[in-house]
Design an enzyme around this catalytic site. Sequence first.
Site, PDB file in Angstrom:
ATOM      1  N   TYR A 155      39.750  -4.713  -2.547  1.00 19.69           N
ATOM      2  CA  TYR A 155      39.873  -3.373  -3.116  1.00 19.69           C
ATOM      3  C   TYR A 155      38.513  -2.714  -3.209  1.00 19.69           C
ATOM      4  O   TYR A 155      37.475  -3.357  -3.081  1.00 19.69           O
ATOM      5  CB  TYR A 155      40.534  -3.433  -4.492  1.00 19.69           C
ATOM      6  CG  TYR A 155      39.630  -3.936  -5.605  1.00 19.69           C
ATOM      7  CD1 TYR A 155      39.040  -3.048  -6.507  1.00 19.69           C
ATOM      8  CD2 TYR A 155      39.365  -5.296  -5.764  1.00 19.69           C
ATOM      9  CE1 TYR A 155      38.219  -3.501  -7.519  1.00 19.69           C
ATOM     10  CE2 TYR A 155      38.544  -5.760  -6.771  1.00 19.69           C
ATOM     11  CZ  TYR A 155      37.975  -4.859  -7.655  1.00 19.69           C
ATOM     12  OH  TYR A 155      37.154  -5.307  -8.658  1.00 19.69           O
ATOM     13  N   ARG A 161      56.817 -16.398   2.169  1.00 18.03           N
ATOM     14  CA  ARG A 161      55.691 -17.090   1.563  1.00 18.03           C
ATOM     15  C   ARG A 161      55.304 -18.351   2.334  1.00 18.03           C
ATOM     16  O   ARG A 161      56.064 -19.326   2.374  1.00 18.03           O
ATOM     17  CB  ARG A 161      56.008 -17.450   0.104  1.00 18.03           C
ATOM     18  CG  ARG A 161      54.811 -18.022  -0.651  1.00 18.03           C
ATOM     19  CD  ARG A 161      55.182 -18.353  -2.097  1.00 18.03           C
ATOM     20  NE  ARG A 161      54.002 -18.792  -2.830  1.00 18.03           N
ATOM     21  CZ  ARG A 161      53.518 -20.033  -2.826  1.00 18.03           C
ATOM     22  NH1 ARG A 161      54.122 -20.967  -2.107  1.00 18.03           N
ATOM     23  NH2 ARG A 161      52.443 -20.334  -3.531  1.00 18.03           N
ATOM     24  N   LYS A 193      34.980  -8.488  -2.191  1.00 21.60           N
ATOM     25  CA  LYS A 193      35.601  -7.798  -3.330  1.00 21.60           C
ATOM     26  C   LYS A 193      37.119  -7.982  -3.299  1.00 21.60           C
ATOM     27  O   LYS A 193      37.882  -7.080  -2.984  1.00 21.60           O
ATOM     28  CB  LYS A 193      35.219  -6.319  -3.330  1.00 21.60           C
ATOM     29  CG  LYS A 193      35.476  -5.610  -4.667  1.00 21.60           C
ATOM     30  CD  LYS A 193      34.890  -4.210  -4.640  1.00 21.60           C
ATOM     31  CE  LYS A 193      35.180  -3.431  -5.919  1.00 21.60           C
ATOM     32  NZ  LYS A 193      34.463  -3.997  -7.083  1.00 21.60           N
ATOM     33  N   GLU A 230      26.114 -12.026 -12.849  1.00 26.83           N
ATOM     34  CA  GLU A 230      26.366 -10.584 -12.916  1.00 26.83           C
ATOM     35  C   GLU A 230      27.328 -10.322 -14.057  1.00 26.83           C
ATOM     36  O   GLU A 230      27.804 -11.246 -14.718  1.00 26.83           O
ATOM     37  CB  GLU A 230      26.956 -10.079 -11.598  1.00 26.83           C
ATOM     38  CG  GLU A 230      28.259 -10.757 -11.193  1.00 26.83           C
ATOM     39  CD  GLU A 230      28.725 -10.358  -9.811  1.00 26.83           C
ATOM     40  OE1 GLU A 230      28.282  -9.319  -9.297  1.00 26.83           O
ATOM     41  OE2 GLU A 230      29.553 -11.098  -9.238  1.00 26.83           O
TER      42      GLU A 230
END
Length: 284
Positions: free
Chosen positions: A33, A100, A147, A179
């Site tokens: 994202y 799946r 990300k 971070e």
Amino acid sequence: MARVVYCGGEFVSEHEARISMFDRGFLFGDAVYEVTAVIGGRMVDNDLHLARLERSLSELAIPMPLPRAEIEAIQHALIEKNQLMEGTVYLQVSRGEEDREFVYSADLKPTFIAFTQAKNLLNNKGQTAGLAVNLVEDPRWNRRDIKTIMLLGQVMAKRDAKAAGFDDTWFVEDGTITEGASSTAYIVTNDKRIITRANSKAILPGCTRAALLRLCSTHGVALEERAFTIAEAQGAAEAFQTSATSLVTPIVRIGDVSLNGGVPGPLTRQLQAYYLEHVNMLQS
């Protein structure tokens, strides 16, 4: 009025948007994202965000769902359709949908969604008074440079921080700060040097970080990219964090130690001003 979102290749009401229960983002967290800030109705540092989106997808061997220019056009359309002046545009791309299985098919079509969120980015507690951050061991996987939507560690850390009376969390690994839970962490030494960790697989390469580092270079602000310890952080003259949604946010307490008398420091305030000048230049 309902928001307009982008889902299934078209603009629809948020109440009509649907994603398959077999989407790999839902089943496996197999997705990435991006979040771009919107100030004054315009996106901030969006070129950096789209470049990072493309890199994250490449690292996971997920194809771009659309050319970059078309994605940007969708972002602009969402801002216009929702009359967004301040907030964010969220993008998410999953590998696609199928029954799946851990090993995925090679020909999956990515699922791409996008939406806006109205948020107060400029005049909030963090910007004006600064935040207190908790310190916890980093619970995440070792490819933090991608990300992904796998944010459970961050969700749990932020929940626990709030319950303990903190505003946010900084992660610790091997005695050094990696971070923030959703931000880049910085400290300011007594001789006015900014210290922040160098990009690696241990941290996300922040887009606001990249913009701020350029501003530091432009304005002659001393900056050193290296890891720093908890003791260094709690003994710092100042501290702050950056992200698309937090911009440059002062940190006034780390764990149980207050910095600069519990108020934002002068260099942090200067960096806030530099970044807002950068934002205003993007608007012109």
